[in-house]
Design an enzyme around this catalytic site. Structure first.
Site, PDB file in Angstrom:
ATOM      1  CB  CYS A 153      54.533  77.960  55.782  1.00 48.42           C
ATOM      2  SG  CYS A 153      53.980  78.227  54.097  1.00 48.42           S
ATOM      3  CG  HIS A 154      58.183  76.596  51.156  1.00 48.28           C
ATOM      4  ND1 HIS A 154      57.498  75.435  51.397  1.00 48.28           N
ATOM      5  CD2 HIS A 154      59.408  76.246  50.736  1.00 48.28           C
ATOM      6  CE1 HIS A 154      58.273  74.419  51.121  1.00 48.28           C
ATOM      7  NE2 HIS A 154      59.438  74.869  50.719  1.00 48.28           N
ATOM      8  CB  THR A 155      54.894  82.257  53.023  1.00 47.86           C
ATOM      9  OG1 THR A 155      54.208  81.420  52.095  1.00 47.86           O
ATOM     10  CG2 THR A 155      54.644  83.696  52.660  1.00 47.86           C
TER      11      THR A 155
ATOM     12  CG  HIS B 101      51.834  82.043  57.548  1.00 47.48           C
ATOM     13  ND1 HIS B 101      53.191  81.927  57.375  1.00 47.48           N
ATOM     14  CD2 HIS B 101      51.270  81.268  56.598  1.00 47.48           C
ATOM     15  CE1 HIS B 101      53.426  81.124  56.352  1.00 47.48           C
ATOM     16  NE2 HIS B 101      52.285  80.708  55.874  1.00 47.48           N
ATOM     17  CD  GLU B 102      51.343  75.772  57.955  1.00 51.10           C
ATOM     18  OE1 GLU B 102      51.390  75.752  56.717  1.00 51.10           O
ATOM     19  OE2 GLU B 102      51.872  74.891  58.658  1.00 51.10           O
TER      20      GLU B 102
ATOM     21  CB  CYS C  18      34.935  90.805  57.013  1.00 47.69           C
ATOM     22  SG  CYS C  18      34.164  91.296  55.438  1.00 47.69           S
TER      23      CYS C  18
ATOM     24  CB  CYS D 196      34.025  92.751  52.070  1.00 45.22           C
ATOM     25  SG  CYS D 196      34.814  91.199  51.627  1.00 45.22           S
TER      26      CYS D 196
ATOM     27  CB  CYS E  41      32.904  88.096  52.743  1.00 48.69           C
ATOM     28  SG  CYS E  41      34.557  87.961  53.460  1.00 48.69           S
TER      29      CYS E  41
ATOM     30  CB  CYS F 160      38.143  88.748  53.266  1.00 50.06           C
ATOM     31  SG  CYS F 160      37.491  89.996  54.382  1.00 50.06           S
TER      32      CYS F 160
ATOM     33  NE  ARG G 212      43.610  91.881  49.042  1.00 46.11           N
ATOM     34  CZ  ARG G 212      43.781  90.571  48.998  1.00 46.11           C
ATOM     35  NH1 ARG G 212      43.066  89.793  49.763  1.00 46.11           N
ATOM     36  NH2 ARG G 212      44.689  90.025  48.216  1.00 46.11           N
TER      37      ARG G 212
ATOM     38  CB  CYS H 103      49.363  78.107  55.602  1.00 48.03           C
ATOM     39  SG  CYS H 103      50.046  78.624  54.007  1.00 48.03           S
TER      40      CYS H 103
ATOM     41  NE  ARG I   4      53.750  73.493  56.662  1.00 44.94           N
ATOM     42  CZ  ARG I   4      54.001  73.870  55.408  1.00 44.94           C
ATOM     43  NH1 ARG I   4      55.030  73.390  54.761  1.00 44.94           N
ATOM     44  NH2 ARG I   4      53.222  74.758  54.812  1.00 44.94           N
TER      45      ARG I   4
HETATM   46  N1  LIG Z   1      48.320  79.708  46.921  1.00 41.92           N
HETATM   47  C1  LIG Z   1      48.555  79.780  48.225  1.00 41.92           C
HETATM   48  O1  LIG Z   1      47.782  80.359  48.985  1.00 41.92           O
HETATM   49  C2  LIG Z   1      49.770  79.103  48.790  1.00 41.92           C
HETATM   50  C3  LIG Z   1      49.852  78.782  50.145  1.00 41.92           C
HETATM   51  C4  LIG Z   1      50.986  78.065  50.598  1.00 41.92           C
HETATM   52  C5  LIG Z   1      52.003  77.764  49.718  1.00 41.92           C
HETATM   53  N2  LIG Z   1      51.899  78.126  48.399  1.00 41.92           N
HETATM   54  C6  LIG Z   1      52.932  77.792  47.412  1.00 41.92           C
HETATM   55  O2  LIG Z   1      52.691  76.490  46.934  1.00 41.92           O
HETATM   56  C7  LIG Z   1      53.911  75.937  46.447  1.00 41.92           C
HETATM   57  C8  LIG Z   1      54.122  74.568  47.055  1.00 41.92           C
HETATM   58  O3  LIG Z   1      54.308  74.669  48.450  1.00 41.92           O
HETATM   59  P1  LIG Z   1      54.858  73.418  49.285  1.00 41.92           P
HETATM   60  O4  LIG Z   1      54.956  73.831  50.699  1.00 41.92           O
HETATM   61  O5  LIG Z   1      54.071  72.207  48.954  1.00 41.92           O
HETATM   62  O6  LIG Z   1      56.333  73.347  48.609  1.00 41.92           O
HETATM   63  P2  LIG Z   1      57.467  72.203  48.526  1.00 41.92           P
HETATM   64  O7  LIG Z   1      58.688  72.889  48.087  1.00 41.92           O
HETATM   65  O8  LIG Z   1      57.481  71.420  49.786  1.00 41.92           O
HETATM   66  O9  LIG Z   1      56.948  71.236  47.362  1.00 41.92           O
HETATM   67  C9  LIG Z   1      57.189  71.481  46.012  1.00 41.92           C
HETATM   68  C10 LIG Z   1      57.414  70.144  45.324  1.00 41.92           C
HETATM   69  O10 LIG Z   1      57.528  70.349  43.915  1.00 41.92           O
HETATM   70  C11 LIG Z   1      58.330  69.317  43.427  1.00 41.92           C
HETATM   71  N3  LIG Z   1      58.823  69.582  42.050  1.00 41.92           N
HETATM   72  C12 LIG Z   1      59.911  70.287  41.666  1.00 41.92           C
HETATM   73  N4  LIG Z   1      60.037  70.259  40.334  1.00 41.92           N
HETATM   74  C13 LIG Z   1      59.011  69.523  39.851  1.00 41.92           C
HETATM   75  C14 LIG Z   1      58.611  69.122  38.554  1.00 41.92           C
HETATM   76  N5  LIG Z   1      59.299  69.489  37.459  1.00 41.92           N
HETATM   77  N6  LIG Z   1      57.498  68.353  38.433  1.00 41.92           N
HETATM   78  C15 LIG Z   1      56.799  67.990  39.522  1.00 41.92           C
HETATM   79  N7  LIG Z   1      57.128  68.336  40.787  1.00 41.92           N
HETATM   80  C16 LIG Z   1      58.231  69.093  40.943  1.00 41.92           C
HETATM   81  C17 LIG Z   1      59.451  69.202  44.455  1.00 41.92           C
HETATM   82  O11 LIG Z   1      60.083  67.935  44.381  1.00 41.92           O
HETATM   83  C18 LIG Z   1      58.694  69.411  45.764  1.00 41.92           C
HETATM   84  O12 LIG Z   1      58.347  68.189  46.390  1.00 41.92           O
HETATM   85  C19 LIG Z   1      54.998  76.967  46.791  1.00 41.92           C
HETATM   86  O13 LIG Z   1      55.222  77.768  45.652  1.00 41.92           O
HETATM   87  C20 LIG Z   1      54.349  77.779  47.883  1.00 41.92           C
HETATM   88  O14 LIG Z   1      54.902  79.070  47.958  1.00 41.92           O
HETATM   89  C21 LIG Z   1      50.811  78.780  47.931  1.00 41.92           C
HETATM   90 ZN   LIG Z   2      52.084  79.360  54.340  1.00 37.80          ZN
HETATM   91 ZN   LIG Z   3      35.258  90.174  53.693  1.00 39.95          ZN
END
Ligand SMILES: NC(=O)c1ccc[n+]([C@@H]2O[C@H](COP(=O)([O-])OP(=O)(O)OC[C@H]3O[C@@H](n4cnc5c(N)ncnc54)[C@H](O)[C@@H]3O)[C@@H](O)[C@H]2O)c1
Ligand SMILES: [Zn+2]
Ligand SMILES: [Zn+2]
Length: 368
Positions: free
Chosen positions: A40-42, A62-63, A92, A95, A98, A106, A110, A169, A362
């Site tokens: 994943c990106h993170t 983490h996945e 949990c 809390c 939760c 949760c 943390r 994730c 992925r």
């Molecule tokens: N909130 C959470 O818990 C959580 C969990 C996982 C990931 N994320 C975040 O979610 C986001 C997306 O993750 P991902 O794995 O799908 O990323 P990714 O990079 O695979 O997808 C992002 C997409 O956005 C598109 N994009 C870029 N500019 C754009 C625009 N102007 N208009 C429309 N689309 C555009 C890209 O072409 C790309 O396909 C990331 O910021 C990631 O860190 C958040």
């Molecule tokens: Zn992730």
């Molecule tokens: Zn909890």
């Protein structure tokens, strides 16, 4: 025990796959043998050093999907042989958060989790006596992991773990944004910005909720084609004119629900501005860069638009990840199409390269 794991030694350098030690699970903890893990990106973000809260040495990942090997004292909700999905966002069930259906954040562990420790403030990972920290409470770029019981979702024994791991994730984040954070209503018009794992998950979530129209906006034609396969009714190439186009297509009002899944603050702003006057809800799932802010003209809010943030899609992991996996098993979610590459742990850095090149949705690491 000794095992192989991908260690972040130094920010900005490739992960180093090597042998490390993992201690036995303590009370309330579980030893899990990993079967598969998504990249994943993170993980890449932390490895790059861009995350100010990152630390090293640590085992990333983490996945994860795996099988319970042994449980520590007092563990009752999982037992040896159970199939589990790892939860960086635990539940949990005790809390104040939760107990409240409005959030999945949760509070139980943390503080220690953010520091890279298990709930008792110590790591189980080490190398020649030197401690190695856990990442996101999961550290699943490894053959085994020790995790708190409250951070494991017990999923169907029928679920293939190389696919179920995606629910740990990205996929659940997108699905949940539509199903649990926004609670999309039947017939609604939805706009999803971004068609990566999270945005495609949101498209599926909107479809499962019975949305009438699902507009997906991305820069990649391949990804937009995938969005159509997963239920998008309209697919557009993104750009500065996205808001205007949404307004034009909705009688000048905007969409009932918008979702941002890009991590770009300008796109978050578009998601807010293309939400409908009166009741439109913009759900923000992307993670912005450090220090970046979201610009919103207050009048957009006075006139009835709302903004919600969504971490892990608002999914209460132990209760709802098994339900989402069941929907996959029932044929409601085409998970296979999200897996673009299957790699080994030794190829984990290749997984980062593929992600960087936006090659596929992925990469999944499979453990022998
Ligand atoms: N909130 C959470 O818990 C959580 C969990 C996982 C990931 N994320 C975040 O979610 C986001 C997306 O993750 P991902 O794995 O799908 O990323 P990714 O990079 O695979 O997808 C992002 C997409 O956005 C598109 N994009 C870029 N500019 C754009 C625009 N102007 N208009 C429309 N689309 C555009 C890209 O072409 C790309 O396909 C990331 O910021 C990631 O860190 C958040
Ligand atoms: Zn992730
Ligand atoms: Zn909890």
């Amino acid at each position: 025990m000794k095992m192989r794991a991908a260690v972040l030694e130094e920010f900005g350098k490739p992960l180093s796959v090597q042998e490390v030690e993992l201690a036995e699970p303590k009370a309330g903890e579980v030893l899990v043998r990993l079967v598969a893990c998504g990249v994943c990106h993170t993980d890449m973000y932390t490895a790059s050093g861009a995350d100010p809260s990152g630390y090293a040495p640590a085992v990333l990942g983490h996945e994860g999907g795996g099988v319970v090997e042994r449980v520590g004292q007092g563990v009752t909700s999982v037992a040896g042989g159970d199939q589990v999905v790892t939860l960086f966002s635990p539940q949990c069930r005790d809390c104040i958060h939760c107990m409240d259906e409005r959030t999945n954040l949760c509070l139980a562990i943390r503080e220690q989790q953010n520091k890279g420790y298990l709930p008792d403030g110590t790591p189980r990972l080490s190398r020649d006596g030197e401690p190695i920290r856990h990442f996101m409470g999961t550290s699943t770029f490894a053959e085994y992991t020790v995790m708190p019981e409250i951070a494991l979702a017990k999923v169907s024994p029928e679920a293939p773990l190389d696919r179920a791991c995606l629910f740990a994730c990205g996929l659940s984040t997108g699905l949940g944004a539509a199903m649990y954070t926004a609670k999309v209503t039947p017939g609604a018009t939805c706009v999803v910005f971004g068609a990566g794992m999270v945005g495609l998950g949101a498209v599926v979530g909107c479809r499962l909720q019975g949305a009438g129209r699902i507009i997906c906006i991305d820069m990649s034609d391949d990804r937009l084609a995938m969005a159509r396969d997963h239920g998008a009714t309209d697919t557009w190439t993104g750009g500065p004119e996205s808001v205007q186009r949404v307004l034009e297509e909705t009688g000048g009002f905007g969409a009932d629900y918008t979702f941002e899944a890009t991590g770009l603050v300008q796109v978050m702003q578009q998601a807010v501005e293309s939400a409908r006057m009166g009741w439109g809800l913009a759900t923000i799932a992307g993670v912005a860069g450090k220090g970046e802010t979201l610009d919103v003209i207050p009048r957009w809010l006075i006139t009835g638009r709302r903004i919600a943030g969504s971490s892990f899609g608002g999914v209460k992991g132990r209760d709802q990840v098994p339900e989402l996996v069941d929907r996959y098993l029932a044929g409601d979610i085409d998970v296979d199409s999200f897996i673009s590459h299957r790699i080994t742990l030794d190829d984990v850095n290749k997984g980062f390269d593929l992600m960087h090149a936006q090659d596929g949705i992925r990469s999944v690491i499979e453990y022998a």
